[in-house]
Design a protein around this motif. Structure first.
Motif, mmCIF file in Angstrom:
data_model
loop_
_atom_site.group_PDB
_atom_site.id
_atom_site.type_symbol
_atom_site.label_atom_id
_atom_site.label_comp_id
_atom_site.label_asym_id
_atom_site.label_seq_id
_atom_site.Cartn_x
_atom_site.Cartn_y
_atom_site.Cartn_z
ATOM 1 N N HIS A 160 0.860 -1.188 0.000
ATOM 2 C CA HIS A 160 0.000 0.000 0.000
ATOM 3 C C HIS A 160 0.891 1.230 0.000
ATOM 4 C CE1 HIS A 160 -2.720 -3.079 1.620
ATOM 5 N NE2 HIS A 160 -3.654 -2.374 1.008
ATOM 6 N N ILE A 161 0.581 2.153 -0.891
ATOM 7 C CA ILE A 161 1.333 3.404 -0.993
ATOM 8 C C ILE A 161 0.340 4.535 -0.762
ATOM 9 C CG2 ILE A 161 2.775 4.826 -2.475
ATOM 10 C CD1 ILE A 161 3.350 2.181 -4.069
ATOM 11 N N TRP A 162 0.636 5.351 0.230
ATOM 12 C CA TRP A 162 -0.239 6.462 0.597
ATOM 13 C C TRP A 162 0.495 7.782 0.384
ATOM 14 C CZ3 TRP A 162 -5.159 5.536 2.576
ATOM 15 C CH2 TRP A 162 -5.431 4.213 2.925
ATOM 16 N N ILE A 163 -0.223 8.755 -0.167
ATOM 17 C CA ILE A 163 0.238 10.145 -0.158
ATOM 18 C C ILE A 163 -0.716 10.857 0.781
ATOM 19 C CG2 ILE A 163 0.574 12.265 -1.468
ATOM 20 C CD1 ILE A 163 1.200 10.601 -3.886
ATOM 21 N N THR A 212 3.501 -2.811 3.795
ATOM 22 C CA THR A 212 3.144 -4.146 3.343
ATOM 23 C C THR A 212 3.088 -5.083 4.543
ATOM 24 O OG1 THR A 212 3.614 -5.922 1.772
ATOM 25 C CG2 THR A 212 5.517 -4.865 2.802
ATOM 26 N N HIS A 213 2.290 -6.127 4.417
ATOM 27 C CA HIS A 213 2.117 -7.111 5.496
ATOM 28 C C HIS A 213 2.758 -8.446 5.144
ATOM 29 C CE1 HIS A 213 -0.557 -4.343 7.468
ATOM 30 N NE2 HIS A 213 -1.270 -4.235 6.365
ATOM 31 N N GLY A 214 3.459 -8.515 4.018
ATOM 32 C CA GLY A 214 4.093 -9.760 3.634
ATOM 33 C C GLY A 214 5.210 -9.547 2.630
ATOM 34 N N ILE A 215 6.375 -10.136 2.918
ATOM 35 C CA ILE A 215 7.508 -10.095 2.003
ATOM 36 C C ILE A 215 8.095 -11.505 1.942
ATOM 37 C CG2 ILE A 215 9.816 -9.165 1.556
ATOM 38 C CD1 ILE A 215 9.033 -6.634 3.007
ATOM 39 N N LYS A 272 4.886 -13.323 6.775
ATOM 40 C CA LYS A 272 4.005 -12.275 7.311
ATOM 41 C C LYS A 272 4.792 -11.388 8.266
ATOM 42 C CE LYS A 272 -0.145 -14.789 6.646
ATOM 43 N NZ LYS A 272 -1.534 -14.707 6.829
ATOM 44 N N GLY A 273 4.391 -10.127 8.301
ATOM 45 C CA GLY A 273 5.034 -9.160 9.177
ATOM 46 C C GLY A 273 4.482 -7.773 8.914
ATOM 47 N N GLN A 274 5.125 -6.778 9.448
ATOM 48 C CA GLN A 274 4.720 -5.380 9.280
ATOM 49 C C GLN A 274 5.937 -4.569 8.844
ATOM 50 O OE1 GLN A 274 1.686 -3.963 9.660
ATOM 51 N NE2 GLN A 274 0.739 -5.915 10.161
ATOM 52 N N TRP A 275 5.894 -4.023 7.658
ATOM 53 C CA TRP A 275 6.951 -3.160 7.160
ATOM 54 C C TRP A 275 6.304 -1.845 6.746
ATOM 55 C CZ3 TRP A 275 6.520 -8.318 6.181
ATOM 56 C CH2 TRP A 275 7.602 -9.121 6.539
ATOM 57 N N THR A 276 6.680 -0.762 7.399
ATOM 58 C CA THR A 276 6.132 0.560 7.103
ATOM 59 C C THR A 276 7.277 1.552 7.026
ATOM 60 O OG1 THR A 276 4.093 0.031 8.296
ATOM 61 C CG2 THR A 276 4.541 2.364 7.875
ATOM 62 N N ILE A 277 7.308 2.320 5.949
ATOM 63 C CA ILE A 277 8.341 3.347 5.754
ATOM 64 C C ILE A 277 7.634 4.639 5.359
ATOM 65 C CG2 ILE A 277 10.378 4.028 4.434
ATOM 66 C CD1 ILE A 277 10.865 1.001 3.967
ATOM 67 N N ARG A 278 7.977 5.710 6.057
ATOM 68 C CA ARG A 278 7.421 7.045 5.749
ATOM 69 C C ARG A 278 8.549 7.958 5.290
ATOM 70 N NH1 ARG A 278 2.589 9.110 7.380
ATOM 71 N NH2 ARG A 278 3.530 11.048 8.033
ATOM 72 N N PHE A 279 8.248 8.790 4.306
ATOM 73 C CA PHE A 279 9.203 9.786 3.826
ATOM 74 C C PHE A 279 8.432 10.938 3.207
ATOM 75 C CE2 PHE A 279 8.495 6.872 0.364
ATOM 76 C CZ PHE A 279 8.440 7.670 -0.765
#
Length: 163
Positions: A97-100, A142-145, A149-156
């Motif tokens: 998921h990509i959010w602006i 994303t919740h899966g790589i 399963k997991g939680q990966w969140t990056i903000r910039f």
């Protein structure tokens, strides 16, 4: 007009002006004829990382292409263990998921390749909306790589000067 050696000097200014005008015209022509070649790129290298379950996701940078309509996010995935990837897999991530700010943007494509032991590099493309606030925050989640399963969140922050 003579130079110090007694020889004649050429007046190069009119040739220089003509050359610059032709060079400028060619640059404009290439920019209009091949818009995919003209793009804005992020000067930020390494936008951020997130790690979960021994898998590290790093967003290396982004580029804005297609006259500001598309963003390309370059990423690296490193795993502490050897996880087999289906050679026909279309993505290493499940439903990124990509959010602006508070608006979800749609992912168009994901390409990747293995570049080392447990190391992958890839690019995700997504459509950008026409209206964007000044220097908006982007969130990649994303919740899966690699089928884990997991939680990966990056903000910039997306720099408005790039588009």
């Amino acid at each position: 007009m003579k130079n110090k050696d007694g020889g004649k000097m050429r007046n190069l200014t009119k040739y220089t002006v003509r050359f610059r005008a032709i060079a400028f015209f060619l640059c404009l022509l290439i920019g209009f004829a091949f818009p995919a070649l003209t793009r804005a790129e992020s000067l930020n290298q390494g936008l951020g990382s997130a790690e979960d379950n021994g898998i590290k996701l790093t967003l290396n940078g982004y580029s804005i292409v297609n006259h500001g309509h598309t963003i390309r996010l370059n990423y690296t995935i490193h795993s502490n263990s050897n996880i087999q990837v289906d050679p026909y897999a279309k993505s290493l991530m499940s439903s990124p998921h990509i959010w602006i700010e508070h608006t979800l943007v749609r992912e168009n494509s994901d390409t990747f390749k293995k570049v080392g032991n447990n190391l992958y590099k890839g690019t995700i493309e997504a459509q950008l909306h026409q209206y964007r606030p000044e220097n908006p925050h982007m969130t990649f989640k994303t919740h899966g790589i690699l089928n884990q399963k997991g939680q990966w969140t990056i903000r910039f922050i997306l720099n408005n000067a790039d588009y």
